[in-house]
Design a protein around this motif. Structure first.
Motif, short mmCIF file in Angstrom:
data_model
loop_
_atom_site.label_atom_id
_atom_site.label_comp_id
_atom_site.label_asym_id
_atom_site.label_seq_id
_atom_site.Cartn_x
_atom_site.Cartn_y
_atom_site.Cartn_z
N GLN A 218 0.84 -1.19 0.00
CA GLN A 218 0.00 0.00 0.00
C GLN A 218 0.88 1.24 0.00
O GLN A 218 2.02 1.21 0.48
CB GLN A 218 -0.93 0.00 1.22
CG GLN A 218 -1.99 -1.08 1.19
CD GLN A 218 -2.92 -0.98 2.38
OE1 GLN A 218 -2.51 -1.17 3.52
NE2 GLN A 218 -4.18 -0.72 2.12
N GLY A 242 -6.37 2.06 -0.98
CA GLY A 242 -6.79 3.38 -1.43
C GLY A 242 -5.64 4.35 -1.59
O GLY A 242 -4.49 4.07 -1.23
N THR A 264 -8.11 0.78 -5.18
CA THR A 264 -9.55 0.78 -5.00
C THR A 264 -9.97 2.03 -4.23
O THR A 264 -9.15 2.87 -3.86
CB THR A 264 -10.00 -0.47 -4.23
OG1 THR A 264 -9.28 -0.54 -2.99
CG2 THR A 264 -9.74 -1.72 -5.04
N GLY A 265 -11.29 2.11 -4.01
CA GLY A 265 -11.81 3.25 -3.26
C GLY A 265 -12.01 4.46 -4.14
O GLY A 265 -11.93 4.40 -5.36
N GLU A 266 -12.26 5.58 -3.50
CA GLU A 266 -12.51 6.82 -4.22
C GLU A 266 -11.23 7.64 -4.36
O GLU A 266 -10.25 7.41 -3.66
CB GLU A 266 -13.57 7.64 -3.49
CG GLU A 266 -14.93 6.95 -3.42
CD GLU A 266 -16.00 7.84 -2.83
OE1 GLU A 266 -15.66 8.98 -2.41
OE2 GLU A 266 -17.17 7.42 -2.80
N LEU A 310 -10.76 2.27 -9.28
CA LEU A 310 -11.25 3.40 -8.51
C LEU A 310 -12.74 3.63 -8.76
O LEU A 310 -13.23 3.45 -9.88
CB LEU A 310 -10.46 4.66 -8.85
CG LEU A 310 -8.95 4.56 -8.55
CD1 LEU A 310 -8.21 5.76 -9.13
CD2 LEU A 310 -8.71 4.45 -7.05
#
Length: 996
Positions: A218, A242, A264-266, A310
């Motif tokens: 990460q 993220g 991933t995520g916003e 995303l």
């Protein structure tokens, strides 16, 4: 006693000066002597370097001269007469770095990039105590970066990219506290990188991208120290999770690339939003909207977050990035609308938002405030009109909005956009007329407008560079203009499902480059033109669902490469021309006409059993065709026929039962061969299941084999649709190399969609087998058509005496070039194939070429940057010299291999068949160097054609592509451009013959 008088004032003033002259002269002498001694010592070092590297020709000028100092040599920079910089870039140095290089005591910069230096990291450089700048990129260094690299404590620039360094990036790199630039991209690291790197406060550039073997990690949560970082790239480094909000701590950031990761995520808007809020104290609650802009991330120029997972909205704050030049968010799962503020950014040039779930309207100000060059929003759910000022800056070359729900009329401004190369607006809801100037845009090569509600008449003139027009499924009306004979370069023309009327003009038949003509589902009438001899390149002709009458021209049966013909649902009458028996068609439909008489005997087979329906006057001698039987009265009585039908029905039932039992047994056998839970990964919409594939892996379905396994042709549904299945297998567990090839092919082809690259439908993974399922290519591979000794291999519908004429060969060359050009120039990162050859160029039913077999392909960091390979892989006869010798690969090795294919197409010889013990490339080059005529080596099967001048020019292009030096070869983009123009003008070919 005489009186002593003082000296005159001017004498007293100059006396001290004259007294120092001997000292100054002496000091100058010492300084000159010392400088001369240093220069002599440095000359000795340079001479030893040249000898140690066995005097590459690029250093022939490294010879002492009375007329000039070595400080004047282009690779050297000096200060105060002593060497401080050595810039030895791309000099073909093949040997290790000798320790005496550090005898250059004042050396601060050493750049050895783009050479062929082998071995491990050169620890001999530890003795270069003043070294500040070290660039060893694009070489063949391997092994680990040494753990004591922090001995080079003065380093400010460390560039080790594009080598084969492996293991971890050691923590000692992070102890080089003065580093400003650190490039470690594109190597073979298979461990981790130290998070302490993000604590180097002086870093301005940090590039770790394209290290896809990094252990998944990460992004660090702490970027506080990196206040000076301008460029940060970690594309394809196995980042997951993220994007941390703390990225905003990099206040000087200009270029951010986190593409091709499973993030991933916003996208957190705070990354690019407000900064230094502790310094901002606001007394009132109704804060002006201008305040956030004043403290926003004003430095960002490039944001690339493409090819991730995303989600969420595009942050509104992107509209505050006043210096943003490129925004690439394609291939994610973003939703919501496009923020209005982005359209007003003054520097925006490149915006790519395709393949998301975006909705709403496109902000109307795009192009109004910035000179857009590329605008791509395809494959979303966008609505409304296209912005009117997309080309306001006069620089737009790429426009792609296909597969949305856009509507309204096309902006008139597109008609004044002379820079456009490709316009893809298909599958929307556009209405009204096409702007008149768009048809004539001078650089336009492709205009795709299908699937809209566009109307109007077809233009009388087209851009001379247009090769592909798709107007299908619109409301165009009127006659096809007779002036279309000026559309000379048109290759594909699709105007099906419109309201076109009138006749099919005779002028349409004089377009020499046309390969596909689709005019079905219109209101065309009258007779077909009879003189169509210019359609020598035509592979597909569809005039169905019109009102065309009269006889079928017999010359259609003489079209040399026609493979798909559909004249159904018209009012055609008379006999089917006997010449149709000479066609080798993969698809034929003459149904629902007024044809009569017997069908040609060669068309009486099961492949065409539905091709003649609803023609009451037609008959066949074969009773199993679905039309009347010719001379029916001579056959047996109806009773006998009924008995025969009953017997056949019973026999068919027995066959079906046996097939079911056999399939059941085979299925059980296949399940025994595969592990109980094979994993299917689809990349396209499938109309078959894994059981359809597994049950078809039988020996009689094998159509080829190679080093990695067998290739099967498997029927997947009752309608006769087939797929090609490559089985990569081993008696034991898959070895590492086969596993790499499987993974490489899946990673690359799974994400590529291009009409000249073979389509990967799905993959199936089992314990000791890997299956790759592709679209089936009806006409097999190019080598089976070109080379006589391979023609014994069966190609459905192809006889051994069939030849490939020149128009078809040129069509194949252009298609293959377009596929490679797309890989090299349009993909990010670019991809090199590494195994381009005629057997890896597959041909579909229309002889469209498609590049196949990506098991050896590799990704590049950017165009022109080489990839260092651990071993050479490819095919003998196609390997570029620098790759075969040093395992060094960039796009130019594909250009070399493609050049060999061009030589195969023009000479008919195989890549290894050059006579005199040479490969084809060397032999043809020697043939030219000896002054022999090019016509002597042209394939006899095409030599007598009217295209000889064109064939020779393509042969010369093949010679240029196979130049020994990569820098002498053209790029694939240049090759494709030359081929597409057919070499009609000598000006189109800049690389006729390499210099001797």
């Amino acid at each position: 006693m005489p009186r002593l008088t003082s000296s005159p004032p001017h004498i007293r003033f100059f006396f001290p000066f004259f007294s120092y002259i001997p000292c100054v002269v002496f000091l100058c002498f010492l300084s000159h002597a010392a400088e001369s001694q240093i220069q002599d010592q440095e000359l000795q070092v340079l001479s030893k370097l040249r000898q140690s590297w066995q005097a590459p020709s690029s250093l022939d000028h490294w010879v002492a001269s009375d007329s000039s100092s070595h400080c004047a040599w282009p690779e050297i920079k000096c200060q105060e007469g002593s060497i401080t910089e050595l810039n030895l870039v791309d000099l073909n140095i093949n040997y290790s770095i000798p320790p005496f290089i550090c005898d250059l005591k004042n050396l601060t910069k050493l750049d050895l990039s783009y050479n062929n230096i082998p071995g491990e990291f050169p620890t001999v450089l530890y003795n270069c105590s003043k070294l500040v700048y070290l660039d060893l990129s694009q070489n063949y260094f391997k092994g680990p970066i040494p753990p004591d690299i922090d001995c080079m404590a003065n380093l400010q620039v460390l560039i080790l990219a594009a080598n084969s360094f492996s293991f971890d990036v050691p923590a000692s790199v992070a102890r080089l506290r003065r580093l400003r630039i650190l490039h470690l991209y594109m190597s073979e690291y298979n461990g981790t990188y130290p998070e302490e790197i993000f604590g180097l406060s002086d870093l301005e550039e940090l590039r770790l991208e394209y290290n896809k073997k990094f252990v998944p990690s990460q992004l660090t949560q702490n970027f506080t120290v990196l206040k000076k970082l301008r460029l940060f790239s970690m594309a394809q480094t196995n980042l997951y999770g993220g994007i941390p909000k703390t990225v905003s701590d990099m206040e000087a950031l200009e270029h951010l690339n986190l593409g091709i990761n499973p993030l991933t995520g916003e996208i957190p808007g705070s990354i690019f939003a407000l900064r230094n809020l502790s310094d901002l104290y606001v007394y009132e609650t109704n804060v002006s909207e201008s305040i956030p802009q004043a403290v926003s991330a004003a430095n960002l120029r490039v944001i690339d977050l493409s090819l991730n997972n995303l989600m969420g909205n595009i942050p509104e704050v992107f509209g505050q990035l006043k210096n943003l030049y490129c925004l690439n968010l394609e291939f994610n799962q973003l939703s919501g609308g496009i923020p209005e503020g982005i359209a007003s950014l003054p520097a925006l040039s490149d915006i790519r938002l395709s393949n998301n779930n975006l909705s709403g309207t496109i902000p109307p100000d795009f192009g109004k405030f910035s000179p857009l060059r590329r605008f791509e929003v395809a494959f979303n759910n966008l609505t409304g009109a296209l912005p009117k000022q997309l080309c306001h800056g006069g620089t737009l070359f790429g426009l792609a909005t296909m597969d949305n729900n856009l509507s309204a009329e096309l902006p008139e401004s597109l008609g004044n956009c002379s820079t456009l190369l490709e316009v893809m607006l298909n599958n929307n809801g556009f209405t009204g007329n096409v702007p008149g100037g768009l048809w004539m845009s001078q650089n336009l090569t492709a205009l795709l407008l299908s699937g809209n509600g566009l109307t109007g008449e077809l233009p009388k003139e087209l851009s001379p560079n247009l090769t592909r027009i798709d107007l299908s499924n619109n409301k165009f009306f009127g006659k096809i203009p007779s002036t279309l004979s000026s559309w000379r370069n048109l290759v594909e023309f699709d105007a099906s499902n419109n309201l076109l009327s009138g006749t099919v003009p005779a002028e349409l038949t004089v377009l020499p480059s046309l390969t596909m003509l689709l005019l079905g589902q219109n209101k065309l009438s009258g007779n077909l033109p009879t003189d169509i001899i210019s359609w020598k390149s035509l592979t597909t002709l569809n005039l169905s669902h019109n009102k065309i009458s009269g006889p079928i021209p017999s010359k259609i049966g003489l079209l040399p490469v026609l493979t798909l013909l559909d004249l159904s649902d018209n009012q055609l009458s008379g006999l089917i021309p006997p010449e149709f028996g000479q066609l080798n068609l993969n698809g034929l439909n003459l149904s629902s006409n007024r044809l009569r008489g017997p069908i040609p005997a060669k068309l009486e087979n099961a492949a065409y059993d539905t091709s003649f329906l609803n023609n009451p006057g037609l008959c066949a001698s074969n009773p199993f065709m679905r039309i009347n039987v010719c001379n029916a009265q001579s056959h047996r009585s109806s009773k006998t026929n009924l008995t025969l039908i009953v017997i056949l029905a019973i026999a068919a039932a027995i066959c079906v039962l046996l097939v079911v039992l056999f399939k059941s047994k085979a299925s059980r056998k296949n399940r025994d061969r595969f592990d109980s839970t094979p994993k299917l990964t689809s990349f396209q919409s499938l109309n078959f299941t894994e059981s359809n594939i597994l049950s078809g892996l039988k020996e009689h379905n094998v159509i080829g084999s190679g080093g990695s396994g067998k290739v099967y042709r498997i029927m997947v549904n009752p309608s006769g649709e087939a797929v090609a299945v490559k089985r990569i297998s081993n008696n034991q567990k898959l070895d590492e190399e086969l596993e790499k090839q499987f993974v490489s092919e899946v990673e690359i082809l799974g994400n590529i969609k291009h009409r000249h690259i073979v389509k990967l439908l799905c993959s199936i993974s089992c314990e000791n087998s890997k299956l790759l399922v592709y679209e089936y290519m009806e006409n097999s591979s190019l080598d089976q058509w070109l080379h006589k000794k391979k023609r014994s291999s069966p190609i459905p519908g192809v006889t051994n005496n069939m030849i490939l004429d020149w128009p078809k060969r040129l069509q194949i060359a252009i298609g293959a070039a377009k596929g490679l050009c797309y890989m090299h120039n349009d993909l990010r990162p670019p991809i090199i194939h590494r195994d381009v050859k005629s057997s890896n160029i597959l041909l579909d039913s229309e002889f469209n070429a498609k590049i196949a077999d990506f098991g050896l392909a590799r990704m590049l960091a950017k165009p022109g940057e080489a990839v260092t390979m651990s071993a050479v892989a490819g095919s003998h006869g196609y390997l570029a010299p620098e790759y075969a010798r040093m395992a060094r690969a960039n796009e130019k090795i594909d250009v070399y291999s493609f050049g060999v294919v061009l030589l195969e197409l023009t000479t008919g010889r195989e890549a290894t068949d050059g006579e005199e013990g040479m490969g084809l490339a060397d032999w043809t080059f020697n043939h030219i160097q000896r002054g022999k005529p090019i016509s002597d080596v042209i394939d006899e099967e095409i030599k007598g054609s009217s295209y000889l001048d064109e064939i020779i020019k393509v042969f010369e292009l093949g010679i240029s592509c196979t130049a020994t030096q990569p820098s002498d070869r053209p790029t694939m983009k240049e090759v494709e451009r030359v081929l597409s123009k057919r070499g009609h003008s000598q000006e189109n070919i800049r690389w006729v013959l390499p210099s001797t």
